[in-house]
Design a protein around this motif. Structure first.
Motif, PDB file in Angstrom:
ATOM      1  N   GLY A 123       0.552 -18.898  46.724  1.00  0.00           N
ATOM      2  CA  GLY A 123       2.005 -19.929  45.920  1.00  0.00           C
ATOM      3  C   GLY A 123       3.430 -18.989  45.593  1.00  0.00           C
ATOM      4  N   GLN A 124       3.971 -17.933  46.112  1.00  0.00           N
ATOM      5  CA  GLN A 124       5.516 -17.684  46.634  1.00  0.00           C
ATOM      6  C   GLN A 124       6.545 -19.198  46.571  1.00  0.00           C
ATOM      7  OE1 GLN A 124       5.843 -13.901  48.658  1.00  0.00           O
ATOM      8  NE2 GLN A 124       8.266 -14.697  48.933  1.00  0.00           N
ATOM      9  N   ARG A 125       7.358 -19.045  45.612  1.00  0.00           N
ATOM     10  CA  ARG A 125       8.248 -20.358  45.668  1.00  0.00           C
ATOM     11  C   ARG A 125      10.064 -19.331  45.582  1.00  0.00           C
ATOM     12  NH1 ARG A 125       4.340 -22.768  46.693  1.00  0.00           N
ATOM     13  NH2 ARG A 125       3.338 -23.750  45.336  1.00  0.00           N
ATOM     14  N   SER A 126      10.801 -20.120  46.324  1.00  0.00           N
ATOM     15  CA  SER A 126      12.286 -18.957  46.506  1.00  0.00           C
ATOM     16  C   SER A 126      12.893 -20.005  46.757  1.00  0.00           C
ATOM     17  CB  SER A 126      12.066 -18.474  47.625  1.00  0.00           C
ATOM     18  OG  SER A 126      12.025 -18.667  48.676  1.00  0.00           O
ATOM     19  N   LEU A 127      14.433 -19.721  45.598  1.00  0.00           N
ATOM     20  CA  LEU A 127      15.371 -20.780  45.836  1.00  0.00           C
ATOM     21  C   LEU A 127      16.504 -19.886  46.301  1.00  0.00           C
ATOM     22  CD1 LEU A 127      14.905 -22.418  42.111  1.00  0.00           C
ATOM     23  CD2 LEU A 127      14.289 -23.599  44.191  1.00  0.00           C
ATOM     24  N   THR A 128      17.556 -20.451  46.543  1.00  0.00           N
ATOM     25  CA  THR A 128      19.068 -19.875  47.149  1.00  0.00           C
ATOM     26  C   THR A 128      19.469 -20.270  46.028  1.00  0.00           C
ATOM     27  OG1 THR A 128      19.843 -21.792  48.010  1.00  0.00           O
ATOM     28  CG2 THR A 128      18.687 -20.454  49.543  1.00  0.00           C
ATOM     29  N   ALA A 129      20.895 -18.853  45.816  1.00  0.00           N
ATOM     30  CA  ALA A 129      21.938 -18.927  44.836  1.00  0.00           C
ATOM     31  C   ALA A 129      22.172 -20.778  44.451  1.00  0.00           C
ATOM     32  CB  ALA A 129      22.160 -18.609  45.259  1.00  0.00           C
ATOM     33  N   THR A 130      22.766 -21.221  45.834  1.00  0.00           N
ATOM     34  CA  THR A 130      23.149 -22.590  45.837  1.00  0.00           C
ATOM     35  C   THR A 130      21.795 -23.215  44.843  1.00  0.00           C
ATOM     36  OG1 THR A 130      24.381 -21.702  47.007  1.00  0.00           O
ATOM     37  CG2 THR A 130      24.038 -24.337  47.202  1.00  0.00           C
ATOM     38  N   GLU A 131      20.687 -23.231  45.164  1.00  0.00           N
ATOM     39  CA  GLU A 131      19.474 -24.472  45.030  1.00  0.00           C
ATOM     40  C   GLU A 131      19.280 -24.192  43.297  1.00  0.00           C
ATOM     41  OE1 GLU A 131      17.518 -24.747  49.027  1.00  0.00           O
ATOM     42  OE2 GLU A 131      16.388 -23.473  47.122  1.00  0.00           O
ATOM     43  N   LEU A 132      19.630 -23.110  42.914  1.00  0.00           N
ATOM     44  CA  LEU A 132      19.802 -22.706  41.811  1.00  0.00           C
ATOM     45  C   LEU A 132      20.245 -23.303  41.150  1.00  0.00           C
ATOM     46  CD1 LEU A 132      17.646 -21.373  39.475  1.00  0.00           C
ATOM     47  CD2 LEU A 132      19.254 -19.191  39.959  1.00  0.00           C
ATOM     48  N   PHE A 133      21.683 -22.736  41.217  1.00  0.00           N
ATOM     49  CA  PHE A 133      22.854 -23.501  40.609  1.00  0.00           C
ATOM     50  C   PHE A 133      23.070 -25.321  40.101  1.00  0.00           C
ATOM     51  CE2 PHE A 133      28.004 -24.296  40.484  1.00  0.00           C
ATOM     52  CZ  PHE A 133      27.791 -23.463  39.351  1.00  0.00           C
ATOM     53  N   ASN A 134      22.535 -25.271  41.801  1.00  0.00           N
ATOM     54  CA  ASN A 134      22.717 -26.831  41.575  1.00  0.00           C
ATOM     55  C   ASN A 134      21.840 -28.127  40.307  1.00  0.00           C
ATOM     56  OD1 ASN A 134      24.523 -26.849  43.164  1.00  0.00           O
ATOM     57  ND2 ASN A 134      22.925 -27.167  45.062  1.00  0.00           N
ATOM     58  N   LYS A 135      20.771 -26.815  40.242  1.00  0.00           N
ATOM     59  CA  LYS A 135      19.559 -27.065  39.211  1.00  0.00           C
ATOM     60  C   LYS A 135      19.901 -27.033  38.128  1.00  0.00           C
ATOM     61  CE  LYS A 135      15.050 -26.966  41.123  1.00  0.00           C
ATOM     62  NZ  LYS A 135      14.355 -26.517  41.105  1.00  0.00           N
ATOM     63  N   ASP A 136      20.115 -25.242  37.303  1.00  0.00           N
ATOM     64  CA  ASP A 136      20.893 -25.933  36.315  1.00  0.00           C
ATOM     65  C   ASP A 136      21.958 -24.509  36.665  1.00  0.00           C
ATOM     66  OD1 ASP A 136      22.192 -25.645  33.681  1.00  0.00           O
ATOM     67  OD2 ASP A 136      19.878 -24.750  32.901  1.00  0.00           O
ATOM     68  N   PRO A 137      23.448 -24.270  36.017  1.00  0.00           N
ATOM     69  CA  PRO A 137      24.196 -23.287  36.395  1.00  0.00           C
ATOM     70  C   PRO A 137      24.094 -21.777  35.575  1.00  0.00           C
ATOM     71  CG  PRO A 137      25.840 -25.111  36.517  1.00  0.00           C
ATOM     72  CD  PRO A 137      23.949 -25.881  35.766  1.00  0.00           C
ATOM     73  N   LYS A 138      23.353 -22.727  34.142  1.00  0.00           N
ATOM     74  CA  LYS A 138      23.402 -21.847  33.051  1.00  0.00           C
ATOM     75  C   LYS A 138      22.304 -20.851  33.553  1.00  0.00           C
ATOM     76  CE  LYS A 138      22.906 -24.910  30.282  1.00  0.00           C
ATOM     77  NZ  LYS A 138      22.314 -25.754  29.309  1.00  0.00           N
ATOM     78  N   ARG A 139      21.482 -21.040  34.041  1.00  0.00           N
ATOM     79  CA  ARG A 139      20.101 -20.436  34.908  1.00  0.00           C
ATOM     80  C   ARG A 139      21.047 -19.094  35.359  1.00  0.00           C
ATOM     81  NH1 ARG A 139      15.305 -23.290  36.694  1.00  0.00           N
ATOM     82  NH2 ARG A 139      14.543 -21.088  37.961  1.00  0.00           N
ATOM     83  N   LEU A 140      21.926 -19.043  36.298  1.00  0.00           N
ATOM     84  CA  LEU A 140      22.400 -18.297  37.506  1.00  0.00           C
ATOM     85  C   LEU A 140      22.891 -17.157  36.529  1.00  0.00           C
ATOM     86  CD1 LEU A 140      22.586 -18.193  40.560  1.00  0.00           C
ATOM     87  CD2 LEU A 140      24.917 -18.297  40.207  1.00  0.00           C
ATOM     88  N   ILE A 141      23.630 -16.953  35.509  1.00  0.00           N
ATOM     89  CA  ILE A 141      24.097 -15.897  34.529  1.00  0.00           C
ATOM     90  C   ILE A 141      22.532 -15.815  33.776  1.00  0.00           C
ATOM     91  CG2 ILE A 141      25.693 -15.951  32.661  1.00  0.00           C
ATOM     92  CD1 ILE A 141      27.589 -17.659  33.723  1.00  0.00           C
ATOM     93  N   ASP A 142      22.012 -16.774  33.428  1.00  0.00           N
ATOM     94  CA  ASP A 142      20.744 -16.249  32.134  1.00  0.00           C
ATOM     95  C   ASP A 142      20.298 -15.352  32.511  1.00  0.00           C
ATOM     96  OD1 ASP A 142      19.603 -16.275  29.841  1.00  0.00           O
ATOM     97  OD2 ASP A 142      18.511 -18.021  30.979  1.00  0.00           O
ATOM     98  N   LYS A 143      19.774 -15.061  34.383  1.00  0.00           N
ATOM     99  CA  LYS A 143      18.896 -14.535  35.267  1.00  0.00           C
ATOM    100  C   LYS A 143      19.815 -13.040  36.199  1.00  0.00           C
ATOM    101  CE  LYS A 143      15.623 -17.182  37.472  1.00  0.00           C
ATOM    102  NZ  LYS A 143      14.205 -16.500  37.414  1.00  0.00           N
ATOM    103  N   SER A 144      20.681 -12.894  36.045  1.00  0.00           N
ATOM    104  CA  SER A 144      21.600 -12.096  35.806  1.00  0.00           C
ATOM    105  C   SER A 144      21.372 -11.120  35.078  1.00  0.00           C
ATOM    106  CB  SER A 144      22.921 -12.386  36.741  1.00  0.00           C
ATOM    107  OG  SER A 144      23.781 -11.293  36.756  1.00  0.00           O
TER     108      SER A 144
END
Length: 151
Positions: A88-109
């Motif tokens: 069940g390991q799932r992964s997203l690149t930074a581009t995919e995460l940014f396209n889904k929701d740009p706020k999550r990139l800063i939030d996770k960081s």
């Protein structure tokens, strides 16, 4: 000599002088921006910093969609999670995460730079991220600051 002048006081939830600040993320690198935001949330820029208390500020981040990553990090940086099931390991690149929701990139960081306990979870609730120039916290009269002085 008055010995009371040497008394060390610890800040707590009631005595903390919390402020509302606005940070503009446009044109900043993700890691440097996040470390500055984490310092503001934690309260490390204040003279009465106490490690075990929430004495940081409320931070409003604007223009989350204009944050930058250097090098090939847009394609190479992976955000990995696991569903808990076998395979069940799932992964997203930074581009995919940014396209889904740009706020999550800063939030996770920023979340990765805060303590991994109840205090860190409470501090993360003081972070408000918005995609455009507008935000919903006008009533708190936040002051605009330059994040470069906290890097």
């Amino acid at each position: 000599m008055d010995t009371l002048s040497y008394k060390t006081t610890s800040a707590n939830k009631e005595t903390a002088q919390k402020e509302w600040v606005v940070v503009d993320a446009s044109g900043h690198n993700l890691g440097r921006l996040s470390s500055g935001i984490a310092k503001l949330l934690r309260g490390k820029h204040k003279t009465n910093f106490t490690p075990h208390a929430d004495c940081g500020d409320y931070v409003i981040v604007l223009n989350a969609d204009k944050v930058e990553l250097s090098g090939n990090k847009w394609e190479d940086k992976l955000y990995i999670r696991h569903t808990g099931y076998p395979g069940g390991q799932r992964s997203l690149t930074a581009t995919e995460l940014f396209n889904k929701d740009p706020k999550r990139l800063i939030d996770k960081s920023v979340k990765g730079m805060l303590p991994k306990n109840k205090l860190g979870a409470a501090l993360l609730k003081n972070l408000h991220i918005f995609v455009g120039e507008e935000h919903t916290h006008q009533a708190q009269k936040p002051k605009k600051i330059d994040i470069n002085q906290y890097l």
